[in-house]
Design a protein around this motif. Structure first.
Motif, PDB file in Angstrom:
ATOM      1  N   VAL A 293       0.889  -1.285  -0.055  1.00 31.26           N
ATOM      2  CA  VAL A 293      -0.007  -0.070   0.067  1.00 31.26           C
ATOM      3  C   VAL A 293       0.897   1.144   0.014  1.00 31.26           C
ATOM      4  N   VAL A 294       0.248   2.323  -0.594  1.00 24.07           N
ATOM      5  CA  VAL A 294       1.275   3.534  -0.857  1.00 24.07           C
ATOM      6  C   VAL A 294      -0.041   4.602  -0.140  1.00 24.07           C
ATOM      7  N   ALA A 295       0.705   5.470   0.808  1.00 23.67           N
ATOM      8  CA  ALA A 295      -0.022   6.552   1.231  1.00 23.67           C
ATOM      9  C   ALA A 295       0.598   7.775   1.538  1.00 23.67           C
ATOM     10  N   ASP A 296       0.141   8.895   1.851  1.00 25.19           N
ATOM     11  CA  ASP A 296       0.846  10.300   2.044  1.00 25.19           C
ATOM     12  C   ASP A 296       1.272  10.239   3.354  1.00 25.19           C
ATOM     13  N   ARG A 297       1.844  11.487   3.631  1.00 28.79           N
ATOM     14  CA  ARG A 297       2.555  11.346   5.145  1.00 28.79           C
ATOM     15  C   ARG A 297       1.532  11.585   6.141  1.00 28.79           C
ATOM     16  N   GLY A 298       0.141  11.930   5.770  1.00 30.02           N
ATOM     17  CA  GLY A 298      -0.982  12.105   6.874  1.00 30.02           C
ATOM     18  C   GLY A 298      -1.253  10.733   7.335  1.00 30.02           C
ATOM     19  N   TYR A 299      -0.777   9.444   6.870  1.00 35.49           N
ATOM     20  CA  TYR A 299      -1.057   8.263   7.257  1.00 35.49           C
ATOM     21  C   TYR A 299       0.042   7.864   8.087  1.00 35.49           C
ATOM     22  N   PHE A 300       1.147   8.501   8.308  1.00 33.91           N
ATOM     23  CA  PHE A 300       2.383   8.032   9.268  1.00 33.91           C
ATOM     24  C   PHE A 300       1.947   7.808  10.522  1.00 33.91           C
ATOM     25  N   LYS A 301       2.069   6.694  11.078  1.00 30.92           N
ATOM     26  CA  LYS A 301       1.929   6.539  12.564  1.00 30.92           C
ATOM     27  C   LYS A 301       2.534   5.141  12.749  1.00 30.92           C
ATOM     28  N   SER A 302       3.517   4.810  13.527  1.00 27.64           N
ATOM     29  CA  SER A 302       4.421   3.749  13.843  1.00 27.64           C
ATOM     30  C   SER A 302       3.470   2.698  14.132  1.00 27.64           C
ATOM     31  N   GLU A 303       2.484   2.950  14.972  1.00 26.53           N
ATOM     32  CA  GLU A 303       1.489   1.657  15.396  1.00 26.53           C
ATOM     33  C   GLU A 303       0.608   1.123  14.120  1.00 26.53           C
ATOM     34  N   GLU A 304       0.292   2.132  13.243  1.00 26.90           N
ATOM     35  CA  GLU A 304      -0.396   1.634  12.173  1.00 26.90           C
ATOM     36  C   GLU A 304       0.542   0.842  10.997  1.00 26.90           C
ATOM     37  N   ILE A 305       1.640   1.219  10.725  1.00 22.35           N
ATOM     38  CA  ILE A 305       2.752   0.694  10.157  1.00 22.35           C
ATOM     39  C   ILE A 305       2.974  -0.798  10.695  1.00 22.35           C
ATOM     40  N   LEU A 306       3.113  -0.795  12.020  1.00 27.41           N
ATOM     41  CA  LEU A 306       3.518  -2.156  12.688  1.00 27.41           C
ATOM     42  C   LEU A 306       2.002  -3.237  12.312  1.00 27.41           C
ATOM     43  N   ALA A 307       1.129  -2.620  12.423  1.00 26.08           N
ATOM     44  CA  ALA A 307      -0.004  -3.297  12.334  1.00 26.08           C
ATOM     45  C   ALA A 307      -0.055  -3.945  10.838  1.00 26.08           C
ATOM     46  N   CYS A 308       0.466  -3.216   9.759  1.00 24.55           N
ATOM     47  CA  CYS A 308       0.258  -3.561   8.482  1.00 24.55           C
ATOM     48  C   CYS A 308       1.545  -4.782   8.422  1.00 24.55           C
ATOM     49  N   HIS A 309       2.635  -4.486   8.950  1.00 24.06           N
ATOM     50  CA  HIS A 309       3.760  -5.585   9.082  1.00 24.06           C
ATOM     51  C   HIS A 309       3.276  -6.851   9.786  1.00 24.06           C
ATOM     52  N   ASP A 310       2.414  -6.655  10.824  1.00 24.59           N
ATOM     53  CA  ASP A 310       1.993  -7.958  11.328  1.00 24.59           C
ATOM     54  C   ASP A 310       0.999  -8.666  10.408  1.00 24.59           C
ATOM     55  N   ALA A 311       0.284  -8.160   9.670  1.00 23.43           N
ATOM     56  CA  ALA A 311      -0.599  -8.553   8.677  1.00 23.43           C
ATOM     57  C   ALA A 311      -0.090  -8.788   7.332  1.00 23.43           C
ATOM     58  N   GLU A 312       1.400  -8.801   7.368  1.00 20.71           N
ATOM     59  CA  GLU A 312       2.033  -9.262   6.082  1.00 20.71           C
ATOM     60  C   GLU A 312       1.573  -8.189   4.829  1.00 20.71           C
ATOM     61  N   ILE A 313       1.410  -6.979   5.307  1.00 21.60           N
ATOM     62  CA  ILE A 313       1.083  -5.726   4.236  1.00 21.60           C
ATOM     63  C   ILE A 313       2.255  -4.924   4.285  1.00 21.60           C
ATOM     64  N   VAL A 314       2.891  -4.686   3.295  1.00 21.25           N
ATOM     65  CA  VAL A 314       4.111  -3.786   3.020  1.00 21.25           C
ATOM     66  C   VAL A 314       3.501  -2.232   2.662  1.00 21.25           C
ATOM     67  N   ALA A 315       3.807  -1.582   3.667  1.00 24.06           N
ATOM     68  CA  ALA A 315       3.270  -0.112   3.428  1.00 24.06           C
ATOM     69  C   ALA A 315       4.390   1.077   3.154  1.00 24.06           C
ATOM     70  N   TYR A 316       4.245   1.747   2.383  1.00 24.18           N
ATOM     71  CA  TYR A 316       5.101   3.016   1.798  1.00 24.18           C
ATOM     72  C   TYR A 316       4.479   4.333   2.314  1.00 24.18           C
ATOM     73  N   VAL A 317       4.927   4.773   3.256  1.00 21.02           N
ATOM     74  CA  VAL A 317       4.532   6.017   4.026  1.00 21.02           C
ATOM     75  C   VAL A 317       5.647   7.022   4.064  1.00 21.02           C
ATOM     76  N   PRO A 318       5.755   8.164   3.579  1.00 20.02           N
ATOM     77  CA  PRO A 318       6.683   8.990   3.886  1.00 20.02           C
ATOM     78  C   PRO A 318       6.705   9.531   5.359  1.00 20.02           C
ATOM     79  N   LYS A 319       7.982   9.971   6.101  1.00 15.77           N
ATOM     80  CA  LYS A 319       7.828  10.015   7.487  1.00 15.77           C
ATOM     81  C   LYS A 319       7.578  11.733   7.105  1.00 15.77           C
ATOM     82  N   PRO A 320       6.576  12.294   8.051  1.00 18.75           N
ATOM     83  CA  PRO A 320       6.618  13.829   8.192  1.00 18.75           C
ATOM     84  C   PRO A 320       7.836  14.493   8.443  1.00 18.75           C
TER      85      PRO A 320
END
Length: 320
Positions: A293-320
């Motif tokens: 998944v690709v999203a803008d920096r408004g979606y950057f949150k470490s807990e959400e990225i970790l949740a994607c990682h645990d669900a085996e989903i690769v997230a590409y989100v720029p750091k603010p």
């Protein structure tokens, strides 16, 4: 008018096509809408009035109203009154509905009463896109859009706004009471128009204060400390530096043909908590195991990225 392209005279007789079908070419999207809706099992999807009643006036078949709704979606026509007008003059809609022209109230009620069934139609469309190979299969983009509700900003209350409104009313009451005291010192009679007007204004402001006190009770009971009087679910949120009262619509879009895979309407103004829920919903809709998944920096949150990682989903989100 020389040296310009000339139009025909309005009194010129013209031989138009005899069939309405001749006005809609083979590549027109309305033909896809027509075939898609006709193949749906509307009873199984849960559309009301899909099985006609034995008594009463015959109703429009849900497929006709669904075709109008989808046509409005494709052509950015959201108003039921505009859809009614288009059904009376638009050749594509005439072809699509067999020249049926439901009124705006019928269209609006269909949309209101069949929300769950329409979501089922969206899922069927995603399945069709899968079968046709229209999804890239492994990469989607997620973004949110703010949509304004019918609820006016003056009908939405937060703690700060409610406190400010109460202070304004109290200041007005104090000002009018001071004016009444001045009138008493001048021995003006109670029937004086200015005195009557001041008393009416004070009574009106006191009634408004009682309404605000009731709203304050609702506000204290609300989990997010917000109350909207017209649209109870609408919330105040920031968009492009200004505030609106509305909804935050989350959308997951396939990167191959830009088709909507999944969507969700929320009343949370921030996108930071929406990354993993939308990614999981999109993966379920697409029926794929691996997803990026690709999203803008408004979606950057470490807990959400970790949740994607645990669900085996690769997230590409720029750091603010």
């Amino acid at each position: 008018m020389k040296r310009f392209i000339q139009g025909e005279h309005r009194g010129q007789s013209t031989l138009l096509p005899e069939s309405l079908d001749d006005y809609v070419n083979d590549t027109n999207p309305v033909r896809v809408v027509d075939v898609f809706v006709d193949e749906l099992d509307l009873v199984k999807l849960g559309f009301e009035s899909a099985i006609p009643a034995d008594t009463g006036r015959p109703a429009y078949h849900p497929s006709i109203l669904l075709k109008i709704y989808i046509y409005g979606y494709l052509n950015r026509i959201q108003s039921s009154r505009r859809l009614e007008r288009e059904a009376q003059r638009n050749v594509e809609l005439m072809w699509l509905t067999g020249r049926l022209m439901p009124d705006f109230k019928t269209i609006a009620n269909f949309r209101k009463d069949n929300g769950k069934a329409i979501r089922g139609v969206c899922r069927q469309f995603v399945v069709l896109c899968q079968q046709l190979g229209l999804f890239a299969g492994s990469l989607i983009a997620i973004d949110g859009s703010k949509f304004k509700a019918f609820n006016n900003r003056d009908r939405n209350f937060t703690s700060a706004k409610l406190k400010r409104r109460m202070e304004e009313i109290e200041a007005s009451i104090h000002r009018y009471l001071t004016a009444l005291d001045a009138a008493d010192q001048q021995d003006r009679p109670a029937s004086d128009p200015n005195v009557v007007h001041l008393e009416e204004r004070i009574a009106k402001l006191k009634a408004q204060m009682k309404e605000l006190q009731l709203i304050e009770t609702q506000l204290n009971e609300s989990p997010d400390k917000q109350v909207s009087l017209t649209d109870p679910d609408a919330r105040s949120m920031m968009t492009r530096g200004t505030g609106i009262v509305g909804y935050n619509v989350q959308t997951a879009v396939d990167t191959k043909h830009h088709l909507i895979v999944a969507h969700e309407v929320t009343n949370v103004g921030s996108d930071r908590d929406q990354l993993s829920p939308m990614a999981k919903q999109a993966r379920e809709a697409m029926g794929t195991e691996k997803l990026s998944v690709v999203a803008d920096r408004g979606y950057f949150k470490s807990e959400e990225i970790l949740a994607c990682h645990d669900a085996e989903i690769v997230a590409y989100v720029p750091k603010p």
